[in-house]
Design an enzyme around this catalytic site. Structure first.
Site, PDB file in Angstrom:
ATOM      1  N   GLY A 212       0.805  -1.214   0.000  1.00  0.00           N
ATOM      2  CA  GLY A 212       0.000   0.000   0.000  1.00  0.00           C
ATOM      3  C   GLY A 212       0.837   1.263   0.000  1.00  0.00           C
ATOM      4  N   CYS A 213       0.440   2.228   0.827  1.00  0.00           N
ATOM      5  CA  CYS A 213       1.100   3.532   0.858  1.00  0.00           C
ATOM      6  C   CYS A 213       2.565   3.440   1.287  1.00  0.00           C
ATOM      7  CB  CYS A 213       0.355   4.472   1.796  1.00  0.00           C
ATOM      8  SG  CYS A 213      -1.318   4.890   1.223  1.00  0.00           S
ATOM      9  N   ALA A 214       2.937   2.388   2.000  1.00  0.00           N
ATOM     10  CA  ALA A 214       4.328   2.223   2.429  1.00  0.00           C
ATOM     11  C   ALA A 214       5.211   1.656   1.327  1.00  0.00           C
ATOM     12  CB  ALA A 214       4.395   1.314   3.660  1.00  0.00           C
TER      13      ALA A 214
END
Length: 372
Positions: free
Chosen positions: A158-160
């Protein structure tokens, strides 16, 4: 000083005390075909959901409160008015990932005149579609990479994912100091939109997420460079136990359904400062020693939580605020847009940066940078 030719490579090495220090060489971004204002997207959301909620006007305030002015998508707005099967959406994901992923790679490599065949490994980062063969293999059939380039697809961060991909590239280049590698992040969050999802998470996602494709080139410390890019000094990954329900996907017959907890800002305020402090302490640094914060803008409340946790000024996260304003949250890609802004600056030798991104798990990725 005139360099002795056969010693030239030693003037360019970025090793410190025998520890190899890879560098970020360049960042490339794709240009997506459709840009919409936040007001246009809000009006479409009203049209789609006004009959399902008595308090639609109250819910729609999230669009104006999020400090986003515009975002990019890979489809026109009318596409989102109709239902689409999981397979149709995923076929679009593959088609667009190959097209715009290739464009991001081209933009990245041409900045330093890097030959495709000099790329030793390709890390592919995504969480918004699935493909086997994976996307980087399909791109290798279009761009003239070596057939022996190593393929390392990473899914589900995801965002990481953008920061995590750079961390894995750092580790690769420490092991192989002559290597040049690329990290390609491609996310089409808009293709996961669900017409039948009336959850608060879907409303938040609709007001926040966007599409993007970005590529970063990382080189080992034995690679001669024509300028002084930021070196990656160290990385840290942290998984917060038993926090799987904070962020992610519920995967159903119609595709991806977003999971987005309202507790994310409070989790950041509670845990983030300690994670950063312990990471910096290993290098005898504190937050006050950091000159530049390359922060993934997960949303206005997330940025506010970062600021509160580390006692940062608005100026210290201005690039992240600007990226959120004009691009929204493109999941893993977003931190590369922020990074590109720093790459375009003139930054003094010896200044230190911290890259930050949070994602499903719930997890935190940190990278310590130094302009050498």
């Amino acid at each position: 000083m005139n360099k002795i030719p056969f010693l030239e490579k030693y003037y360019n090495q970025r090793s410190i005390g025998g520890v190899r220090v890879p560098a970020i060489v360049s960042v490339g971004l794709a240009s997506l075909p459709y840009r919409f204002t936040q007001k246009e997207i809000m009006n479409l959301t009203r049209q789609l959901f006004e009959n399902d909620y008595d308090d639609i006007d109250r819910l729609l305030r999230i669009f104006s409160n999020g400090q986003i002015e515009s975002r990019c998508f890979v489809q026109p707005l009318e596409w989102y008015i109709q239902k689409h099967s999981f397979s149709e959406k995923n076929d679009l994901y593959i088609e667009c990932a190959v097209r715009y992923g290739a464009e991001a790679i081209e933009q990245c490599l041409k900045q330093q005149n890097i030959d495709y065949k000099d790329i030793e490994a390709i890390f592919y980062i995504s969480s918004t579609g699935i493909a086997t063969p994976s996307i980087e293999a399909r791109i290798m059939n279009q761009l003239p990479f070596s057939a022996h380039a190593k393929r390392i697809p990473i899914w589900g961060l995801g965002c990481a994912g953008g920061a995590a991909g750079l961390a894995r590239a750092f580790e690769y280049c420490r092991a192989y100091p002559k290597a040049k590698v690329i990290v390609l992040a491609v996310e089409f969050c808009s293709l996961t939109f669900q017409l039948d999802d009336h959850s608060k998470s879907n409303f938040i996602g609709t007001s926040l997420f966007a599409d993007g494709a970005g590529c970063v080139c990382v080189a080992g410390d034995n690679v001669l460079l024509s300028d002084s890019p930021p070196s990656i000094m160290d990385v840290q990954s942290t998984l917060m136990p038993h926090s799987e329900d904070v962020m992610g996907w519920d995967i159903k017959d119609q595709g991806f359904y977003v999971v987005f907890s309202k507790d994310i800002p409070s989790i950041i305020r509670k845990s983030f400062k300690e994670m950063v402090a312990s990471f910096l302490q290993k290098h005898r640094l504190t937050v006050e020693d950091i000159h530049h914060f390359i922060v993934h803008p997960g949303g206005k409340k997330v940025l506010d939580a970062y600021r509160d946790s580390l006692q940062l000024s608005h100026d210290q996260i201005k690039h992240s605020v600007e990226v959120l304003k004009h691009y929204g949250n493109m999941s893993s890609v977003t931190v590369y847009v922020v990074l590109q802004k720093f790459m375009k600056q003139r930054i003094k030798k010896g200044e230190i940066g911290l890259m930050v991104a949070l994602g499903p798990g719930f997890s935190c990725e940190l990278l310590l940078l130094e302009w050498r």
